[in-house]
Motif scaffolding. Structure first.
Motif, PDB file in Angstrom:
ATOM      1  N   LYS A   1       9.695  12.725   1.768  1.00  0.00           N
ATOM      2  CA  LYS A   1       8.500  13.064   0.990  1.00  0.00           C
ATOM      3  C   LYS A   1       7.864  11.864   0.292  1.00  0.00           C
ATOM      4  CE  LYS A   1       9.350  17.954  -0.016  1.00  0.00           C
ATOM      5  NZ  LYS A   1       9.532  18.974  -1.082  1.00  0.00           N
ATOM      6  N   GLU A   2       8.684  10.975  -0.258  1.00  0.00           N
ATOM      7  CA  GLU A   2       8.141   9.859  -1.044  1.00  0.00           C
ATOM      8  C   GLU A   2       8.165   8.536  -0.286  1.00  0.00           C
ATOM      9  OE1 GLU A   2       9.554   9.686  -5.157  1.00  0.00           O
ATOM     10  OE2 GLU A   2      10.307  11.734  -4.937  1.00  0.00           O
ATOM     11  N   HIS A   3       8.380   8.579   1.010  1.00  0.00           N
ATOM     12  CA  HIS A   3       8.475   7.348   1.794  1.00  0.00           C
ATOM     13  C   HIS A   3       7.203   6.512   1.677  1.00  0.00           C
ATOM     14  CE1 HIS A   3       9.972   4.652   4.787  1.00  0.00           C
ATOM     15  NE2 HIS A   3       9.023   4.926   5.652  1.00  0.00           N
ATOM     16  N   LEU A   4       7.376   5.270   1.282  1.00  0.00           N
ATOM     17  CA  LEU A   4       6.285   4.289   1.138  1.00  0.00           C
ATOM     18  C   LEU A   4       5.218   4.736   0.136  1.00  0.00           C
ATOM     19  CD1 LEU A   4       5.821   3.049   4.824  1.00  0.00           C
ATOM     20  CD2 LEU A   4       7.273   2.110   3.019  1.00  0.00           C
ATOM     21  N   ASP A   5       5.659   5.402  -0.923  1.00  0.00           N
ATOM     22  CA  ASP A   5       4.694   5.813  -1.945  1.00  0.00           C
ATOM     23  C   ASP A   5       4.019   4.616  -2.610  1.00  0.00           C
ATOM     24  OD1 ASP A   5       6.981   4.942  -3.256  1.00  0.00           O
ATOM     25  OD2 ASP A   5       7.156   6.684  -4.571  1.00  0.00           O
ATOM     26  N   GLY A   6       4.765   3.526  -2.792  1.00  0.00           N
ATOM     27  CA  GLY A   6       4.196   2.330  -3.408  1.00  0.00           C
ATOM     28  C   GLY A   6       3.095   1.702  -2.573  1.00  0.00           C
ATOM     29  N   LEU A   7       3.275   1.713  -1.265  1.00  0.00           N
ATOM     30  CA  LEU A   7       2.241   1.182  -0.372  1.00  0.00           C
ATOM     31  C   LEU A   7       0.995   2.044  -0.449  1.00  0.00           C
ATOM     32  CD1 LEU A   7       1.349  -0.784   1.884  1.00  0.00           C
ATOM     33  CD2 LEU A   7       2.343   0.819   3.538  1.00  0.00           C
ATOM     34  N   LYS A   8       1.175   3.344  -0.443  1.00  0.00           N
ATOM     35  CA  LYS A   8       0.012   4.244  -0.521  1.00  0.00           C
ATOM     36  C   LYS A   8      -0.706   4.114  -1.863  1.00  0.00           C
ATOM     37  CE  LYS A   8       2.385   7.932   0.858  1.00  0.00           C
ATOM     38  NZ  LYS A   8       2.668   9.342   1.272  1.00  0.00           N
ATOM     39  N   GLU A   9       0.053   3.915  -2.934  1.00  0.00           N
ATOM     40  CA  GLU A   9      -0.568   3.746  -4.248  1.00  0.00           C
ATOM     41  C   GLU A   9      -1.397   2.469  -4.301  1.00  0.00           C
ATOM     42  OE1 GLU A   9       2.700   3.871  -6.920  1.00  0.00           O
ATOM     43  OE2 GLU A   9       2.986   6.042  -6.739  1.00  0.00           O
ATOM     44  N   ALA A  10      -0.966   1.454  -3.562  1.00  0.00           N
ATOM     45  CA  ALA A  10      -1.723   0.193  -3.526  1.00  0.00           C
ATOM     46  C   ALA A  10      -3.003   0.326  -2.704  1.00  0.00           C
ATOM     47  CB  ALA A  10      -0.852  -0.913  -2.947  1.00  0.00           C
ATOM     48  N   LEU A  11      -3.014   1.274  -1.780  1.00  0.00           N
ATOM     49  CA  LEU A  11      -4.141   1.414  -0.859  1.00  0.00           C
ATOM     50  C   LEU A  11      -5.170   2.450  -1.299  1.00  0.00           C
ATOM     51  CD1 LEU A  11      -2.208   1.365   2.539  1.00  0.00           C
ATOM     52  CD2 LEU A  11      -3.933  -0.315   1.848  1.00  0.00           C
ATOM     53  N   TYR A  12      -4.708   3.555  -1.877  1.00  0.00           N
ATOM     54  CA  TYR A  12      -5.586   4.700  -2.081  1.00  0.00           C
ATOM     55  C   TYR A  12      -5.643   5.134  -3.545  1.00  0.00           C
ATOM     56  CZ  TYR A  12      -4.211   4.864   2.859  1.00  0.00           C
ATOM     57  OH  TYR A  12      -3.936   4.540   4.149  1.00  0.00           O
TER      58      TYR A  12
ATOM     59  N   GLU B   1      -5.972   8.380  -4.375  1.00  0.00           N
ATOM     60  CA  GLU B   1      -5.171   9.605  -4.416  1.00  0.00           C
ATOM     61  C   GLU B   1      -4.031   9.504  -3.411  1.00  0.00           C
ATOM     62  OE1 GLU B   1      -7.193  13.396  -4.452  1.00  0.00           O
ATOM     63  OE2 GLU B   1      -9.096  12.406  -4.939  1.00  0.00           O
ATOM     64  N   VAL B   2      -2.832   9.827  -3.865  1.00  0.00           N
ATOM     65  CA  VAL B   2      -1.642   9.712  -3.017  1.00  0.00           C
ATOM     66  C   VAL B   2      -0.982  11.070  -2.894  1.00  0.00           C
ATOM     67  CG1 VAL B   2       0.634   8.649  -2.755  1.00  0.00           C
ATOM     68  CG2 VAL B   2      -1.280   7.309  -3.673  1.00  0.00           C
ATOM     69  N   TYR B   3      -0.684  11.467  -1.665  1.00  0.00           N
ATOM     70  CA  TYR B   3      -0.044  12.751  -1.407  1.00  0.00           C
ATOM     71  C   TYR B   3       1.363  12.534  -0.853  1.00  0.00           C
ATOM     72  CZ  TYR B   3      -4.845  14.481  -1.768  1.00  0.00           C
ATOM     73  OH  TYR B   3      -6.109  14.768  -2.217  1.00  0.00           O
ATOM     74  N   LEU B   4       2.236  13.490  -1.136  1.00  0.00           N
ATOM     75  CA  LEU B   4       3.589  13.438  -0.608  1.00  0.00           C
ATOM     76  C   LEU B   4       3.573  13.711   0.892  1.00  0.00           C
ATOM     77  CD1 LEU B   4       5.575  15.434  -3.332  1.00  0.00           C
ATOM     78  CD2 LEU B   4       5.445  12.950  -3.061  1.00  0.00           C
ATOM     79  N   ASN B   5       4.545  13.146   1.605  1.00  0.00           N
ATOM     80  CA  ASN B   5       4.658  13.386   3.039  1.00  0.00           C
ATOM     81  C   ASN B   5       5.205  14.790   3.301  1.00  0.00           C
ATOM     82  OD1 ASN B   5       3.928  10.664   3.662  1.00  0.00           O
ATOM     83  ND2 ASN B   5       6.013  10.024   3.209  1.00  0.00           N
ATOM     84  N   ASP B   6       4.872  15.322   4.447  1.00  0.00           N
ATOM     85  CA  ASP B   6       5.455  16.584   4.894  1.00  0.00           C
ATOM     86  C   ASP B   6       6.858  16.286   5.413  1.00  0.00           C
ATOM     87  OD1 ASP B   6       6.178  18.938   6.042  1.00  0.00           O
ATOM     88  OD2 ASP B   6       4.555  19.017   7.508  1.00  0.00           O
ATOM     89  N   ALA B   7       7.869  16.813   4.750  1.00  0.00           N
ATOM     90  CA  ALA B   7       9.254  16.510   5.128  1.00  0.00           C
ATOM     91  C   ALA B   7       9.994  17.761   5.600  1.00  0.00           C
ATOM     92  CB  ALA B   7       9.992  15.883   3.944  1.00  0.00           C
ATOM     93  N   ASP B   8       9.266  18.662   6.248  1.00  0.00           N
ATOM     94  CA  ASP B   8       9.888  19.884   6.739  1.00  0.00           C
ATOM     95  C   ASP B   8      10.798  19.607   7.938  1.00  0.00           C
ATOM     96  OD1 ASP B   8       8.522  21.319   4.841  1.00  0.00           O
ATOM     97  OD2 ASP B   8       6.865  21.867   6.194  1.00  0.00           O
ATOM     98  N   GLU B   9      11.761  20.472   8.133  1.00  0.00           N
ATOM     99  CA  GLU B   9      12.664  20.361   9.276  1.00  0.00           C
ATOM    100  C   GLU B   9      11.886  20.564  10.576  1.00  0.00           C
ATOM    101  OE1 GLU B   9      15.677  23.432  11.476  1.00  0.00           O
ATOM    102  OE2 GLU B   9      15.699  23.392   9.283  1.00  0.00           O
ATOM    103  N   PRO B  10      12.100  19.710  11.590  1.00  0.00           N
ATOM    104  CA  PRO B  10      11.465  19.925  12.894  1.00  0.00           C
ATOM    105  C   PRO B  10      11.911  21.267  13.474  1.00  0.00           C
ATOM    106  CG  PRO B  10      12.442  17.727  12.758  1.00  0.00           C
ATOM    107  CD  PRO B  10      12.936  18.491  11.571  1.00  0.00           C
ATOM    108  N   ARG B  11      10.975  22.042  13.971  1.00  0.00           N
ATOM    109  CA  ARG B  11      11.290  23.344  14.543  1.00  0.00           C
ATOM    110  C   ARG B  11      11.500  23.207  16.042  1.00  0.00           C
ATOM    111  NH1 ARG B  11      13.084  26.070  10.272  1.00  0.00           N
ATOM    112  NH2 ARG B  11      11.634  25.894   8.517  1.00  0.00           N
TER     113      ARG B  11
END
Length: 273
Positions: A185-196, A198-208
């Motif tokens: 969910k929080e992977h590379l949040d720092g990079l996204k904060e530097a770029l954008y 508004e920053v959203y969490l990643n979708d970390a749902d189990e692959p179906r």
């Protein structure tokens, strides 16, 4: 190890002759000086847009040299060791950072990496030679159409790549395992904060997956500091954000020499059913 591959045209066994792989029907595939072989089907072989570009592979190699993702590599190696697999396939191997890592920690196993990028396979093969990984082999091929016999592999790893469920099911042995690794969910949040703004969490749902049963889920999460503008931009270039970000937002990285970010990866361990 070349004998584990089959001809992508007629599916006959390939045999090593000089610096080529040949089947009984006369189809021949040259082995590059670095050691990889291009087994894309005719019509796709010269597709310059297939897989990551030379620029992206160079960026991946430069970033991985920083060892910022070493804990992800260590985790996939740890899981593979516990599964004790003899024949391992890395489906979507890129420049081979994880593939070569597994080959080093499992020297008695055969490890093959497939990727659509010839630049990725070339880089991975050069690294394997430098590390003397004689149990690692790389081939240009689609992970949706791998040049392998059915029920031949013990383990398939799928690192931050599309999941070719039907093909993985075909290639794996009846008691085979699949490890899908995806961004947390929080992977590379720092990079996204530097770029954008508004920053959203990643979708970390189990692959179906319908043809696999999830038996375990693991995760790796830690904070790291990326030093140097070149390394920060290398990280950015190897992410999906590179193609989705405006020029004005990309420019935000120009003066950035240090970046603190979360690294988070989820490991889904499946068994074939």
């Amino acid at each position: 190890m070349y004998n584990l591959l089959f001809c992508p045209i007629c599916h006959k066994a390939l045999k090593l002759e000089a610096q080529s792989l040949k089947c009984e029907n006369g189809h021949s595939f040259d082995i590059a000086k670095s050691g990889y072989v291009n087994l894309l089907k005719p019509g796709k072989k010269n597709n310059a847009k297939a897989g990551d570009s030379k620029e992206m592979i160079s960026a991946r190699s430069a970033f991985f040299a920083s060892e910022a993702y070493s804990k992800i590599r260590d985790m996939i190696c740890s899981i593979a060791l516990k599964l004790n697999s003899s024949f391992i396939v890395d489906a979507g191997c890129g420049e081979g950072y994880y593939t070569n890592g597994i080959a080093i920690c499992m020297p008695k196993s055969s490890v093959i990496g497939f990727d659509m990028s010839k630049f990725g396979c070339e880089s991975a093969s050069k690294t394997a030679k430098r590390m003397r990984n004689t149990n690692a082999l790389f081939s240009v091929a689609s992970i949706f159409d791998m040049p392998l016999d059915s029920e031949s592999a013990d383990l398939i790893i799928n690192m931050f790549a599309p999941v070719a469920e039907n093909e993985f099911h075909r290639v794996l042995k009846r008691d085979g395992y699949l490890i899908v690794v995806a961004s947390g969910k929080e992977h590379l949040d720092g990079l996204k904060e530097a770029l954008y703004d508004e920053v959203y969490l990643n979708d970390a749902d189990e692959p179906r997956l319908e043809k696999f049963a999830l038996i375990e889920r693991k995760s790796v999460k830690y904070n790291t500091k990326i030093e140097g503008n070149d390394t920060i931009k290398a990280l950015f270039t190897m992410t999906p954000y590179y193609h989705r970000t405006s020029l004005s937002d990309k420019a935000r990285l120009d003066s950035l020499d240090s970046l603190e970010t979360t690294v988070e990866a989820d490991f889904f361990i499946f068994k074939k059913i």
